[in-house]
Design an enzyme around this catalytic site. Structure first.
Site, short mmCIF file in Angstrom:
data_model
loop_
_atom_site.label_atom_id
_atom_site.label_comp_id
_atom_site.label_asym_id
_atom_site.label_seq_id
_atom_site.Cartn_x
_atom_site.Cartn_y
_atom_site.Cartn_z
N ARG A 30 0.84 -1.20 0.00
CA ARG A 30 0.00 0.00 0.00
C ARG A 30 0.88 1.26 0.00
O ARG A 30 1.82 1.38 0.77
CB ARG A 30 -0.90 -0.03 1.22
CG ARG A 30 -1.77 1.24 1.42
CD ARG A 30 -1.13 2.22 2.36
NE ARG A 30 -1.99 3.35 2.65
CZ ARG A 30 -1.58 4.44 3.29
NH1 ARG A 30 -0.33 4.55 3.70
NH2 ARG A 30 -2.39 5.44 3.51
N GLY B 296 0.66 5.42 0.45
CA GLY B 296 -0.20 6.54 0.83
C GLY B 296 0.12 7.74 -0.04
O GLY B 296 0.68 7.63 -1.14
N ASP B 297 -0.23 8.90 0.46
CA ASP B 297 0.01 10.15 -0.28
C ASP B 297 1.47 10.61 -0.20
O ASP B 297 1.94 11.34 -1.06
CB ASP B 297 -0.87 11.26 0.30
CG ASP B 297 -0.62 11.49 1.79
OD1 ASP B 297 -0.39 10.49 2.52
OD2 ASP B 297 -0.63 12.64 2.22
N THR C 34 -0.06 15.23 6.20
CA THR C 34 -0.09 13.99 6.99
C THR C 34 -1.57 13.67 7.20
O THR C 34 -2.42 14.54 7.05
CB THR C 34 0.59 14.14 8.37
OG1 THR C 34 -0.12 15.11 9.13
CG2 THR C 34 2.03 14.56 8.25
N GLY D 11 -3.86 9.18 3.85
CA GLY D 11 -3.25 9.42 2.55
C GLY D 11 -4.19 9.18 1.39
O GLY D 11 -4.12 9.86 0.36
N1 ASP Z 1 -0.26 10.16 5.23
C1 ASP Z 1 0.33 8.93 5.70
C2 ASP Z 1 -0.11 7.81 4.82
O1 ASP Z 1 -1.26 7.80 4.41
C3 ASP Z 1 0.02 8.57 7.10
C4 ASP Z 1 -0.06 9.67 8.10
O2 ASP Z 1 0.34 10.79 7.84
O3 ASP Z 1 -0.59 9.45 9.20
O4 ASP Z 1 0.66 6.90 4.63
#
Ligand code: ASP
Length: 313
Positions: free
Chosen positions: A194, A196-197, A217, A220
């Site tokens: 996976r 994320g962003d 953060t 994502g």
């Molecule tokens: N943005 C991060 C992700 O989706 C996780 C986070 O910032 O908590 O991987």
């Protein structure tokens, strides 16, 4: 000269500022600051000591973007290397590519001379095991790789309490160049592979010297779908103030459908050095440090609520 960072950037912001003071570039500063967070075993959302995926493997994502010429480098689902931000920078500087993932990213890290190491620390392993045992009490966790239907477990094991983290850094150097960087171990107990962003340009980060930069953060999947970091910078390009741009990008998230809408946070710097943090929940903070400050200061994020819904299957 200024650096802004997510709250967990405390361990690296002064080292990053020293680099700017010595005439280093915004890219140098962002890399140095993030490396400190990646090396911090007590931070379970980034680098060494990060919480693993469902199988107990630590998979790291990182990216940086140089606002001077919009060049960028990223790695995703990288296993076995402590400093994905440095590997991401090398992708940007040595390859005709922007983004490497998985085994290719690990191979490249080795070719660049990074030493491999086990990223899963004892405390992170313990929390992973404890969480999975809540729902998988009778199961042998060492046999998870053989599960034909691992996907069924991901929602159960997804743990909002441990999901949050990631580090954000944005720096503007003496020459006015802006760099944005992000590094994360992603959602705790995520499905293997996976992304994320955080490593995705336009989603978790965006930088353009002409307007400013933003990094995210939070959940994502939401920032990917709404191109959140790019939207913020684009709104500034369209003439919105930094505050209006952040509020608008957060409000946009209310238009996302689907079953998993949760928290979002971002920090934003404009080309004049103005900055702000935004969060969809109350109480968030971020840190900043300018060239005339001896220590970083913490500042509240503006809360722009997003209607959360989280429907387990
Ligand atoms: N943005 C991060 C992700 O989706 C996780 C986070 O910032 O908590 O991987």
């Amino acid at each position: 000269m200024i650096i802004i960072a997510s709250q967990n950037g405390y361990v690296g912001i002064e080292a990053a500022m020293d680099i700017l003071k010595q005439g280093g570039s915004a890219v140098d500063a962002v890399e140095a600051g993030i490396r400190c967070v990646e090396a911090n075993a007590d931070d379970h959302s980034v680098g060494y000591g990060g919480y693993p995926n469902l199988l107990g493997q630590v998979e790291l994502d990182a990216a940086l973007m140089n606002g001077r010429d919009l060049t960028s480098g990223a790695v995703g689902a990288l296993q076995g290397y402590k400093h994905p931000i440095s590997v991401a920078r090398q992708v940007m500087e040595k390859l005709p590519h922007v983004f490497l993932v998985g085994k290719g990213a690990a191979r490249f890290a080795a070719e660049m001379g990074h030493s491999s190491c086990d990223l899963l620390t004892g405390p992170a392993r313990e929390v992973w095991e404890q969480r999975l045992r809540v729902d998988m009490a009778a199961l042998d966790l060492t046999r998870l790789t053989e599960f034909p239907d691992l996907w069924r477990w991901v929602e159960i094991a997804t743990d909002p309490e441990h999901a949050a983290g990631t580090t954000n850094f944005i720096a503007q150097d003496m020459e006015g160049n802006i760099c944005a960087g992000v590094s994360t171990s992603g959602w705790a107990w995520k499905y293997p592979g996976r992304l994320g962003d955080s490593p995705i340009v336009g989603a978790g980060l965006y930088a353009d010297n002409r307007y400013g930069a933003a990094t995210c953060t939070g959940t994502g999947e939401m920032a990917i779908r709404a191109s959140t970091a790019h939207s913020i910078v684009f709104y500034m390009k369209m003439g919105l103030s930094l505050t209006e741009a952040g509020q608008r990008a957060m409000t946009d998230l209310n238009d996302l459908g689907g079953r998993y809408i949760s928290r979002m946070n971002f920090i934003v710097l404009d080309r004049e050095g103005n900055h702000a943090g935004f969060s969809s929940s109350e109480g968030g903070t971020y840190i900043y440090m300018t060239g005339i400050m001896d220590t970083p200061e913490e500042k509240s994020r503006l809360c722009v609520p997003v209607k959360e819904r989280w429907e387990r299957g």
